[in-house]
Design a protein around this motif. Sequence first.
Motif, PDB file in Angstrom:
ATOM      1  N   LEU A 196       0.838  -1.208   0.000  1.00 35.20           N
ATOM      2  CA  LEU A 196       0.000   0.000   0.000  1.00 35.20           C
ATOM      3  C   LEU A 196       0.869   1.253   0.000  1.00 35.20           C
ATOM      4  CD1 LEU A 196      -2.676  -0.910   2.699  1.00 35.20           C
ATOM      5  CD2 LEU A 196      -2.955  -0.937   0.229  1.00 35.20           C
ATOM      6  N   PRO A 197       0.344   2.340  -0.570  1.00 39.79           N
ATOM      7  CA  PRO A 197       1.043   3.630  -0.420  1.00 39.79           C
ATOM      8  C   PRO A 197       1.001   4.066   1.051  1.00 39.79           C
ATOM      9  CG  PRO A 197      -0.915   3.835  -1.824  1.00 39.79           C
ATOM     10  CD  PRO A 197      -0.801   2.430  -1.430  1.00 39.79           C
ATOM     11  N   ASP A 198       1.811   5.035   1.416  1.00 40.89           N
ATOM     12  CA  ASP A 198       1.932   5.441   2.816  1.00 40.89           C
ATOM     13  C   ASP A 198       0.596   5.832   3.439  1.00 40.89           C
ATOM     14  OD1 ASP A 198       4.595   4.941   2.767  1.00 40.89           O
ATOM     15  OD2 ASP A 198       5.195   7.029   2.456  1.00 40.89           O
ATOM     16  N   GLU A 199      -0.186   6.634   2.767  1.00 40.57           N
ATOM     17  CA  GLU A 199      -1.456   7.098   3.335  1.00 40.57           C
ATOM     18  C   GLU A 199      -2.433   5.934   3.553  1.00 40.57           C
ATOM     19  OE1 GLU A 199      -3.958   9.429   5.198  1.00 40.57           O
ATOM     20  OE2 GLU A 199      -1.963  10.051   4.543  1.00 40.57           O
ATOM     21  N   ALA A 200      -2.501   5.048   2.600  1.00 43.38           N
ATOM     22  CA  ALA A 200      -3.395   3.898   2.739  1.00 43.38           C
ATOM     23  C   ALA A 200      -2.901   2.967   3.857  1.00 43.38           C
ATOM     24  CB  ALA A 200      -3.481   3.142   1.425  1.00 43.38           C
ATOM     25  N   ALA A 201      -1.595   2.842   4.002  1.00 45.52           N
ATOM     26  CA  ALA A 201      -1.035   2.023   5.071  1.00 45.52           C
ATOM     27  C   ALA A 201      -1.363   2.615   6.439  1.00 45.52           C
ATOM     28  CB  ALA A 201       0.471   1.880   4.904  1.00 45.52           C
ATOM     29  N   ARG A 202      -1.322   3.966   6.550  1.00 47.26           N
ATOM     30  CA  ARG A 202      -1.686   4.625   7.813  1.00 47.26           C
ATOM     31  C   ARG A 202      -3.152   4.376   8.154  1.00 47.26           C
ATOM     32  NH1 ARG A 202       1.118   9.037   5.653  1.00 47.26           N
ATOM     33  NH2 ARG A 202       3.213   9.054   6.435  1.00 47.26           N
TER      34      ARG A 202
ATOM     35  N   ARG B  76      -7.063   1.481  11.516  1.00 51.33           N
ATOM     36  CA  ARG B  76      -8.200   0.575  11.650  1.00 51.33           C
ATOM     37  C   ARG B  76      -7.858  -0.571  12.591  1.00 51.33           C
ATOM     38  NH1 ARG B  76     -10.577  -3.932   8.717  1.00 51.33           N
ATOM     39  NH2 ARG B  76      -8.593  -4.248   7.732  1.00 51.33           N
ATOM     40  N   TRP B  77      -6.634  -1.096  12.479  1.00 53.30           N
ATOM     41  CA  TRP B  77      -6.215  -2.183  13.366  1.00 53.30           C
ATOM     42  C   TRP B  77      -5.968  -1.690  14.782  1.00 53.30           C
ATOM     43  CZ3 TRP B  77      -6.010  -7.354  12.919  1.00 53.30           C
ATOM     44  CH2 TRP B  77      -6.256  -7.881  11.661  1.00 53.30           C
TER      45      TRP B  77
END
Length: 86
Positions: A71-77, A82-83
């Motif tokens: 994932l790109p950084d923003e999507a990974a954040r 969420r977790w």
Amino acid sequence: MWVLSMLGALAGNTTILAIFAALVGGIGLFVAGGRANKDAARRAAEKLVAVEERLEMDREATDAERAARDLPDEAARREAMRWAKR
């Protein structure tokens, strides 16, 4: 009356009393051993459930890590947040 005299004779006999004490002690040990086995089985079952839960959590985390790796950084954040809320 004859019952009392018979019990009195048995109570005076040390051999009979020793045999009776050994029987009562043996029965007590047998009952205590059964309880110990039940407790050990219960503890083993609890440990098994805990290990299975930990394994499932590790699998979920590994799947999420694999998905988040690409994932790109923003999507990974967003995924991490969420977790983190769980």
